[in-house]
Each structure stands twice: as C-alpha cells, then as structure tokens.
Design a protein around this motif. Structure first.
Motif: not given
Lengths: 328, 272
Positions: A83, A91, A297
């Motif tokens: 990340p 997202n 993600g």
C-alpha cells in the motif's frame, strides 16, 4: 450433551480410575475444586492441541487475508501490492461510478439470475425422475451426476467446441433447420447466455446429487397413503415432495448462489470477460485488477463487495436451516 | 408402488433424453479425441478408425505426464491434510470439553462465510513472500483446514456411544489413543467420503493453481489444459479433446465408484 453433564462423567470416571468406590470416598471440598480447576486447564490445552492446526491455517489463509483485503481496499498500491497512498473510500466510489465495474456487477447479477434457477429447476426435474424405483435407474443417476466429475477447464473445452462458429454442434444444428449461425461466444447479445448454459451444465451433477439425497430421505409411506386417497402424480409432487424437500432446496439454492458469485474458470477459458465486457464477472475483474493491472486496491474493494454478498447469503442460509430445525 | 406402464415408458423416454443431452458434450469430446482433423472439420460424428494419434502427439508435445503427476500429488496432499486436520478438530468438538470450545466452534462456522476468492490477493502475497510460489506447499497449504470436513466428521464422532469413551477412560486409555484406535476406525466411511470429496475438488481446482504457479514445475493438469487450449486453438481440436479426456477420466472413475457415498455424505454435511 451439555458441558455440565460431561464434566460430571469425567469426574466419576476419574474417581473410579483411582480404584475406589464412588459412594464411599470422601474428598474435601477444597481439594475437589482444585482438582477440577487443574483438570479444566489441562482439558483446555488438550483441546487446543487438536484444534491448533486448523485454527492456525484458518488464521493465516482466511482471517488475516480478510482483514488485509479490507485494509488494502482503502489504498493505492505499487505493483508488488504494497500500500502506498491512503485514498479512503475512493476505490469503492470508483467501482460504483466506473462503467466497466458497473457493467461487471450487472453481468454478475444477470448471470446469477440465469444460472441459479436454471440449475436448481433442471436438477430438481432430474432428481424427481431418478428417484423412481425402476430398473436401470442407477445408470441414469450416474450419468446425471457425472458433470460433478468434470473440471471447469475440461467442461469449458467441451463447450468451446460446441460453441465453435463453424464446426460447432450448435451452429450445425441451426444450419440443419435453415437458421443463421450465432456467434455464441463472440456476440455480446449471446455470450453471457452461452456461458450460463455451460455453467448450468457444470453445476447439474452436484445439485442433482444433493437433491436426490433429499428425496430419498422422504418416507415412502407418505406417497403410499396419498395414493390410496387417489392423489395424482403432480398433486403428490406439489403437496409432498416440494414441501418436504424444501430444506434441501434452500440449501442447494444458497450454495448455487454463492458458487455463481464466485464463478471464474469458465470465464477465463471461454471469453476472458469479453465480448464488450459482457461476461466480465466479478471474480474475473478481481483477477484482472489485481494480477494483470496490479491495481490491488480496487481489486480488494471488489473482493470486499463479493465478501459482503456471500456473507449475506450464508447468513440467510443459516437462518433458514435454523427454522427447519424448529419445525421438525 | 406399481407405476402404470404408460407412465413408465414416458419416464424412460425422459430419462434417456436427459441422459443423452447431459452426457453429449463428454461423448462428443471422447469421440473427437480419436478423429483426424479432416474428420473433425468435415463435421463427422464418428471417427473412421479409432486412432491414437491425438494422444501420441499430446504426450509428445506437452509435459502432460508431468502435469498429471503434479495434479495427483497436489490432490493427495490436500486430501491427506484435510483428513488429518479435520478429524483432529472434529474429535475436539465431539469428545473434549473445555472453556472456549463453543467460541471456537463459532469461528469454524464463520470460516464458511469467507469465500476463498475474497482472500486471494493477500494469500498470493503471503505465499510469494514465504517463497512458496511454484511449490507443492504453496499449492496445498491454504486448503488443509476445512470447516465442512470438520462438521461432517464431528457428526460421525458424535454417534460413537458415550459408554465406549467412558469405558476407555476407565481402562486408562488416553484421548489420542482413543482417537486413533476407536474414533477413526468407526468413522471410516465418512473419512472415505471426505477423502473422495477433497480429492475431486482439489483435482478440479482452477484459480489458485493458476495464480500460484508461474512455470511448469508444480503446474497442475487443469492449467496445462488451459495452456493447451489457448496455444492450439486454431486447428488442433482432436489433440485438445484428448487432453480434456485425460483430465476428466480419473475424476469420472472416482465419481462412478463413490457416487452413492458422496451423495449421502453431502446431504449429511449439509444439514446436521
């Protein structure tokens, strides 16, 4: 069996093992409590010993990934999946606004609506037929359950040929009747339907087997007494078979629903999500986002949406099964 | 119950019709695997002479034996892992009583609500970070623990008479010995059912073997078939079908042998 009773028996056994008659021994209260506590601690560790391997693997490959996926769904990641930027709910926002994702959700729901009722209905007809006590019925049962032994990859190869635009059987059949050939897997109007038919075929074996099991547990006596009362074939099916089979039906419906939402293999083999994203089902999009576009993600966010859907369906199933236990 | 003759004929007709439709894709594939490409493109139904050419070419050009061996190893490992782990866990739930057992039982139920597809991204990273990509361990470890198997065996263990357990305790038999010498043998039909089910589902696995293999080393036959299909799609249908037939034959044989058993096991595991 309640825990209290179990403990009592254990203690009884322990006393007997000590070689004394249970009626004659006198153990001081405090000792008794101490022994009991010790035993409890020992039992706890013993229980853990048996359960630990499973718990450990569940933790590593199921629970940790769930939380990790939730975590990842709030981030942008680099191509290795680490990340990098926290983006909050972006997202998820992207999923519900981007045409490709919306199309995927829509296709998935349509696919579920085609395959689940289709599979359950056909499997039910097959199971009712195969439940008749006739000569050679075992042969038909074997054939009907056979697709359970056919893997997604092999089944897809079989159907890929049937769908072949020129030499495939389906278009050959159409030609025989003087109809125009159909681009089963290439025409956006047909592709999702074609994949659904393949899926129904693949899932028939399992669904049939479970439903047949349910039918066989219905008492013959019920049918016999209905027959004496002059009940017809379909009356018996409506009034005896369906109501008594309903728990099994609920079970196969929820399992089929969950399976349908998790469909991947036949998409990968037959259409790769095309044409025009018509067959781009949710798990296939997760796969593409995460492992081809390296967008871990948004892939994770989709995975969470899938999780919520499956969770709701499973809870629903438990509720229904619970209900069944009550009216039994 | 006697079935009227007219209805009997109708039933046989319907049964035969459905059987033909359901079995057709597999039969067509089987016949095609013995045809030459000319026959296939001419739309023939039956091969002129059953030729093993497609199979010979398949074995020559693809490491199909290697893929089959991998599939066998992976399926057997998962089967063994599931049998061991779920019978141990089932024993704890059925025979041992300790604090927190119910909470753990709930945890097992909860696992059924998490689809494997939800966890593939972190699982892929875990396996990669552990250096287990392209290893049997990476292919099998995530599937060893199973709630379904645990519930199925727990159900069976619970049918073992309480008195037997008490007697064994009086005789001074420990839990693990009781587990090995009494509980497991008494649950052997369920163990076979679970083993069969585990083998079938592992043999047919698709998504995980696709992700967890990057080369041929531990690649299973399902992914091999995927490659075969995508590489040879143009005009080698006979060979592709030969591949599909090889993939399907082991599981079909297992299914035919164990159909009754599976049917009973699946219904039991579903409800009790």
């Amino acid at each position: 069996m309640t825990e209290g009773k179990f403990n009592g028996e254990m203690t009884y056994a322990a006393v007997v093992r000590a070689g004394t008659e249970p009626g004659t021994v006198e153990i001081p209260e405090t000792d008794f409590a101490k022994i009991k506590r010790k035993r409890e601690i020992r039992n706890f560790f013993k229980g853990q010993l048996y359960l630990l391997p499973s718990i450990l693997l569940f933790a590593v490959f199921l629970f940790y990934p769930l939380f990790r996926t939730i975590y990842l769904s709030f981030f942008l990641t680099d191509s290795a999946g680490t990340p990098t930027v926290f983006v909050g709910l972006d997202n998820f926002r992207k999923i519900f606004t981007s045409p490709v994702f919306l199309q995927s959700l829509q296709s998935t729901v349509l696919f579920v609506l085609y395959t689940v009722p289709g599979t359950v209905f056909i499997a039910l007809v097959l199971a009712v037929l195969a439940n008749e006590k006739m000569k050679g019925i075992g042969f038909f049962r074997t054939i009907f359950s056979s697709t359970m032994g056919v893997s997604v990859a092999a089944g897809s190869v079989f159907w890929m040929f049937l769908f072949h635009p020129t030499i495939g059987w389906l278009n050959q059949l159409l030609k025989m009747f003087g109809l125009d050939p159909v681009g089963w897997l290439t025409d956006p109007k047909w592709a999702l339907l074609s994949v659904s038919v393949t899926t129904i075929w693949m899932n028939l074996g399992f669904t049939f087997l479970v439903l047949l099991g349910g039918l066989q547990s219905i008492d013959d006596y019920l049918y016999e007494s209905a027959e004496i009362d002059g009940a017809g074939y379909f009356y018996k099916i409506r009034r005896i078979t369906i109501p008594l089979l309903s728990p099994t039906l609920f079970f196969v419906i929820t399992v089929s629903l969950i399976n349908a939402f998790q469909t991947f293999g036949q998409i990968d083999m037959l259409t790769r999500g095309g044409p025009q994203n018509e067959t781009n089902l949710i798990v296939y999009v997760i796969y593409q986002e995460a492992f081809m576009n390296y967008q871990y993600g948004s892939g994770s966010a989709l995975a969470i949406i899938l999780f919520v859907i499956v969770l709701l369906l499973t809870v629903l199933q438990f509720k229904l099964v619970e209900k069944r236990v009550h009216y039994q | 119950m006697r079935i009227p003759l007219g209805r009997k004929i109708l039933f046989y007709f319907l049964l035969a019709l459905f059987a033909a439709v359901i079995f057709a894709p597999a039969v067509i594939a089987f016949l095609m695997s013995f045809m030459t490409n000319q026959e296939i493109f001419a739309g023939k139904l039956f091969p002129h002479s059953f030729s093993w050419d497609n199979y010979a070419r398949l074995f020559e050009r693809f490491p199909i034996i290697h893929y089959l061996t991998n599939s066998l190893v992976v399926s057997l490992l998962i089967m063994a892992g599931q049998l061991i782990l779920s019978s141990l866990a089932a024993y704890a739930f059925a025979f041992l009583s300790f604090k927190g057992r119910d909470a753990i039982f709930f945890l097992f139920i909860a696992t059924m609500m998490i689809p494997f597809e939800t966890s593939i991204i972190p699982n892929f990273q875990t396996i990669r970070n552990l250096g287990l990509l392209d290893t049997y361990a990476g292919m099998t470890l995530p599937f060893f623990a199973t709630a379904f198997g645990t519930f199925l065996l727990r159900q069976n263990f619970k049918q073992i008479p309480r008195e037997l357990k008490e007697a064994s305790e009086i005789a001074g038999m420990g839990d693990f010995k009781f587990f090995l010498t009494v509980a497991l043998p008494m649950a052997r039909t369920s163990l076979v059912t679970l083993g069969l089910y585990a083998f079938l589902t592992s043999w047919n696995m698709y998504l995980w073997p696709l992700l967890a293999t990057t080369n041929e080393r531990v690649r299973t036959v399902q992914i091999g078939l995927r490659q075969l299909q995508s590489q040879e799609q143009v005009n080698e249908w006979g060979m592709i079908m030969a591949g599909a037939v090889i993939v399907v034959v082991p599981t079909l044989i297992l299914l035919f042998l164990g159909q009754k058993r599976l049917q009973r096991g699946l219904t039991e595991g579903a409800f009790k």
